[in-house]
Write a protein that holds these residues in place. Structure first.
Motif, PDB file in Angstrom:
ATOM      1  N   LEU A 131      22.431 -43.361  10.658  1.00  0.00           N
ATOM      2  CA  LEU A 131      23.361 -43.977   9.720  1.00  0.00           C
ATOM      3  C   LEU A 131      24.752 -43.368   9.837  1.00  0.00           C
ATOM      4  O   LEU A 131      25.762 -44.068   9.826  1.00  0.00           O
ATOM      5  N   GLU A 132      24.827 -42.045   9.987  1.00  0.00           N
ATOM      6  CA  GLU A 132      26.126 -41.377  10.112  1.00  0.00           C
ATOM      7  C   GLU A 132      26.848 -41.814  11.389  1.00  0.00           C
ATOM      8  O   GLU A 132      28.058 -42.044  11.387  1.00  0.00           O
ATOM      9  N   ASP A 133      26.089 -41.971  12.483  1.00  0.00           N
ATOM     10  CA  ASP A 133      26.685 -42.438  13.731  1.00  0.00           C
ATOM     11  C   ASP A 133      27.245 -43.849  13.568  1.00  0.00           C
ATOM     12  O   ASP A 133      28.314 -44.167  14.058  1.00  0.00           O
ATOM     13  N   ARG A 134      26.512 -44.726  12.869  1.00  0.00           N
ATOM     14  CA  ARG A 134      26.982 -46.091  12.641  1.00  0.00           C
ATOM     15  C   ARG A 134      28.254 -46.093  11.812  1.00  0.00           C
ATOM     16  O   ARG A 134      29.166 -46.864  12.059  1.00  0.00           O
ATOM     17  N   ARG A 135      28.328 -45.209  10.812  1.00  0.00           N
ATOM     18  CA  ARG A 135      29.523 -45.106   9.985  1.00  0.00           C
ATOM     19  C   ARG A 135      30.719 -44.685  10.829  1.00  0.00           C
ATOM     20  O   ARG A 135      31.814 -45.206  10.680  1.00  0.00           O
ATOM     21  N   ASP A 136      30.511 -43.729  11.757  1.00  0.00           N
ATOM     22  CA  ASP A 136      31.580 -43.309  12.662  1.00  0.00           C
ATOM     23  C   ASP A 136      32.091 -44.492  13.478  1.00  0.00           C
ATOM     24  O   ASP A 136      33.298 -44.668  13.652  1.00  0.00           O
ATOM     25  N   LEU A 137      31.176 -45.320  13.981  1.00  0.00           N
ATOM     26  CA  LEU A 137      31.576 -46.452  14.792  1.00  0.00           C
ATOM     27  C   LEU A 137      32.369 -47.455  13.972  1.00  0.00           C
ATOM     28  O   LEU A 137      33.355 -48.023  14.441  1.00  0.00           O
ATOM     29  N   GLU A 138      31.971 -47.683  12.727  1.00  0.00           N
ATOM     30  CA  GLU A 138      32.675 -48.642  11.884  1.00  0.00           C
ATOM     31  C   GLU A 138      34.079 -48.168  11.525  1.00  0.00           C
ATOM     32  O   GLU A 138      34.989 -48.978  11.370  1.00  0.00           O
ATOM     33  N   THR A 139      34.273 -46.869  11.377  1.00  0.00           N
ATOM     34  CA  THR A 139      35.585 -46.358  10.966  1.00  0.00           C
ATOM     35  C   THR A 139      36.427 -45.862  12.135  1.00  0.00           C
ATOM     36  O   THR A 139      37.645 -45.778  12.007  1.00  0.00           O
ATOM     37  N   ASP A 140      35.823 -45.571  13.265  1.00  0.00           N
ATOM     38  CA  ASP A 140      36.550 -44.966  14.381  1.00  0.00           C
ATOM     39  C   ASP A 140      36.667 -45.847  15.625  1.00  0.00           C
ATOM     40  O   ASP A 140      37.321 -45.462  16.585  1.00  0.00           O
ATOM     41  N   VAL A 141      36.014 -47.008  15.625  1.00  0.00           N
ATOM     42  CA  VAL A 141      36.013 -47.870  16.802  1.00  0.00           C
ATOM     43  C   VAL A 141      36.499 -49.261  16.404  1.00  0.00           C
ATOM     44  O   VAL A 141      36.021 -49.840  15.432  1.00  0.00           O
ATOM     45  N   TYR A 142      37.445 -49.787  17.171  1.00  0.00           N
ATOM     46  CA  TYR A 142      37.949 -51.140  16.928  1.00  0.00           C
ATOM     47  C   TYR A 142      36.821 -52.139  17.189  1.00  0.00           C
ATOM     48  O   TYR A 142      36.270 -52.203  18.286  1.00  0.00           O
ATOM     49  N   GLN A 143      36.482 -52.900  16.159  1.00  0.00           N
ATOM     50  CA  GLN A 143      35.420 -53.887  16.256  1.00  0.00           C
ATOM     51  C   GLN A 143      36.009 -55.260  16.588  1.00  0.00           C
ATOM     52  O   GLN A 143      37.199 -55.502  16.366  1.00  0.00           O
ATOM     53  N   PRO A 144      35.219 -56.176  17.119  1.00  0.00           N
ATOM     54  CA  PRO A 144      35.745 -57.474  17.556  1.00  0.00           C
ATOM     55  C   PRO A 144      36.465 -58.207  16.429  1.00  0.00           C
ATOM     56  O   PRO A 144      35.995 -58.265  15.296  1.00  0.00           O
ATOM     57  N   ALA A 145      37.618 -58.777  16.774  1.00  0.00           N
ATOM     58  CA  ALA A 145      38.401 -59.585  15.854  1.00  0.00           C
ATOM     59  C   ALA A 145      38.933 -60.790  16.630  1.00  0.00           C
ATOM     60  O   ALA A 145      38.522 -61.022  17.770  1.00  0.00           O
ATOM     61  N   GLU A 146      39.850 -61.523  16.033  1.00  0.00           N
ATOM     62  CA  GLU A 146      40.380 -62.731  16.664  1.00  0.00           C
ATOM     63  C   GLU A 146      40.939 -62.451  18.054  1.00  0.00           C
ATOM     64  O   GLU A 146      40.751 -63.248  18.978  1.00  0.00           O
ATOM     65  N   VAL A 148      33.024 -52.220  34.236  1.00  0.00           N
ATOM     66  CA  VAL A 148      33.197 -50.862  33.742  1.00  0.00           C
ATOM     67  C   VAL A 148      34.056 -50.944  32.486  1.00  0.00           C
ATOM     68  O   VAL A 148      35.124 -51.564  32.491  1.00  0.00           O
ATOM     69  N   ALA A 149      33.576 -50.327  31.419  1.00  0.00           N
ATOM     70  CA  ALA A 149      34.312 -50.283  30.154  1.00  0.00           C
ATOM     71  C   ALA A 149      34.906 -48.882  30.016  1.00  0.00           C
ATOM     72  O   ALA A 149      34.208 -47.891  30.220  1.00  0.00           O
ATOM     73  N   ALA A 150      36.191 -48.803  29.681  1.00  0.00           N
ATOM     74  CA  ALA A 150      36.854 -47.503  29.558  1.00  0.00           C
ATOM     75  C   ALA A 150      37.599 -47.418  28.233  1.00  0.00           C
ATOM     76  O   ALA A 150      38.154 -48.413  27.766  1.00  0.00           O
ATOM     77  N   ASP A 151      37.605 -46.233  27.652  1.00  0.00           N
ATOM     78  CA  ASP A 151      38.362 -46.013  26.420  1.00  0.00           C
ATOM     79  C   ASP A 151      38.646 -44.518  26.294  1.00  0.00           C
ATOM     80  O   ASP A 151      37.842 -43.691  26.738  1.00  0.00           O
ATOM     81  N   LEU A 152      39.756 -44.189  25.684  1.00  0.00           N
ATOM     82  CA  LEU A 152      40.095 -42.802  25.400  1.00  0.00           C
ATOM     83  C   LEU A 152      39.256 -42.271  24.236  1.00  0.00           C
ATOM     84  O   LEU A 152      38.943 -41.092  24.161  1.00  0.00           O
ATOM     85  N   ASN A 153      38.856 -43.163  23.356  1.00  0.00           N
ATOM     86  CA  ASN A 153      38.100 -42.820  22.154  1.00  0.00           C
ATOM     87  C   ASN A 153      36.630 -42.528  22.511  1.00  0.00           C
ATOM     88  O   ASN A 153      35.920 -43.417  22.979  1.00  0.00           O
ATOM     89  N   PRO A 154      36.155 -41.298  22.277  1.00  0.00           N
ATOM     90  CA  PRO A 154      34.764 -40.976  22.624  1.00  0.00           C
ATOM     91  C   PRO A 154      33.749 -41.772  21.811  1.00  0.00           C
ATOM     92  O   PRO A 154      32.655 -42.061  22.300  1.00  0.00           O
ATOM     93  N   HIS A 155      34.107 -42.174  20.586  1.00  0.00           N
ATOM     94  CA  HIS A 155      33.200 -42.983  19.762  1.00  0.00           C
ATOM     95  C   HIS A 155      33.036 -44.377  20.373  1.00  0.00           C
ATOM     96  O   HIS A 155      31.942 -44.951  20.360  1.00  0.00           O
ATOM     97  N   ALA A 156      34.121 -44.935  20.917  1.00  0.00           N
ATOM     98  CA  ALA A 156      34.055 -46.245  21.565  1.00  0.00           C
ATOM     99  C   ALA A 156      33.190 -46.176  22.823  1.00  0.00           C
ATOM    100  O   ALA A 156      32.376 -47.066  23.072  1.00  0.00           O
ATOM    101  N   VAL A 157      33.359 -45.121  23.597  1.00  0.00           N
ATOM    102  CA  VAL A 157      32.549 -44.961  24.814  1.00  0.00           C
ATOM    103  C   VAL A 157      31.077 -44.886  24.432  1.00  0.00           C
ATOM    104  O   VAL A 157      30.225 -45.529  25.057  1.00  0.00           O
ATOM    105  N   ARG A 158      30.766 -44.138  23.372  1.00  0.00           N
ATOM    106  CA  ARG A 158      29.380 -44.018  22.928  1.00  0.00           C
ATOM    107  C   ARG A 158      28.834 -45.375  22.486  1.00  0.00           C
ATOM    108  O   ARG A 158      27.706 -45.743  22.834  1.00  0.00           O
ATOM    109  N   GLN A 159      29.617 -46.144  21.740  1.00  0.00           N
ATOM    110  CA  GLN A 159      29.147 -47.460  21.310  1.00  0.00           C
ATOM    111  C   GLN A 159      28.911 -48.371  22.510  1.00  0.00           C
ATOM    112  O   GLN A 159      27.897 -49.060  22.583  1.00  0.00           O
TER     113      GLN A 159
END
Length: 192
Positions: free
Chosen positions: A3-18, A62-73
């Motif tokens: 649950l804590e990991d999911r919370r990190d992803l919701e607050t620290d990773v840009y989620q799909p939008a328009e 290949v997906a790349a990101d500077l954000n370690p939370h995004a890479v993990r997701q």
């Protein structure tokens, strides 16, 4: 994933939008690849765009990101993902296509905060603080005949970005756009 990991992803990773949906749709409509092609998504965030390309084409993605939370997701979602600052760690002429939904919102430096979501959104004062260095470096990793798909907001200045792309040796063609109440999003295809 806890649950804590999911919370990190919701607050620290840009989620799909328009913007994510527009970019994925435009790339899938215009990209012509086969199983020998290699596609890079810079700034993958949630991995949505890379995931769509991976699922709907034969290319290796290949997906790349500077954000370690995004890479993990992205890895959790089955993507080949690496932590990278734009295109710096990649080999010359490695990719047949590069896709990027950059941080593009113009942001007053006095109003910025220092967290991963801010980095995913803020394009600096003119909205091009990340776009300009990307344009300066992406040509190095693009294979001969390759294409870059870049999302640009009217808030950032589509003409200004196209001019900067021209200075970096690209010709820019608009392949999709969509208007929203406060901005128009445009997908530029950049060719050498």
């Amino acid at each position: 994933m806890g649950l804590e990991d999911r919370r990190d992803l919701e607050t620290d990773v840009y989620q799909p939008a328009e913007d994510s949906h527009l970019l994925a749709s435009a790339v899938l409509e215009h990209l012509s690849v086969d199983e020998t092609d290699l596609v890079l998504e810079v700034g993958t965030g949630s991995g949505y765009v890379a995931g769509r390309i991976d699922a709907e084409t034969d290319a290796r993605v290949v997906a790349a990101d500077l954000n370690p939370h995004a890479v993990r997701q992205a890895r959790t979602d089955g993507l080949e993902a690496v932590r990278a600052d734009l295109v710096s760690p990649f080999a010359d002429e490695a990719f047949d296509a590069v896709v990027f939904n950059p941080p593009y919102l113009p942001t007053d430096p006095d109003n910025e905060w220092d967290d991963w979501m801010e980095r995913a959104l803020s394009g600096g004062e003119d909205g091009r603080a990340v776009i300009d260095p990307f344009l300066e470096g992406v040509g190095r990793v693009l294979a001969t005949g390759g294409v870059v798909y870049l999302l640009v907001s009217s808030l950032t200045g589509v003409d200004e970005v196209a001019a900067q792309a021209g200075e970096a040796g690209f010709s820019a063609v608009s392949v999709a756009d969509e208007s929203f109440p406060f901005e128009t999003l445009t997908i530029l295809a950049l060719y050498r």
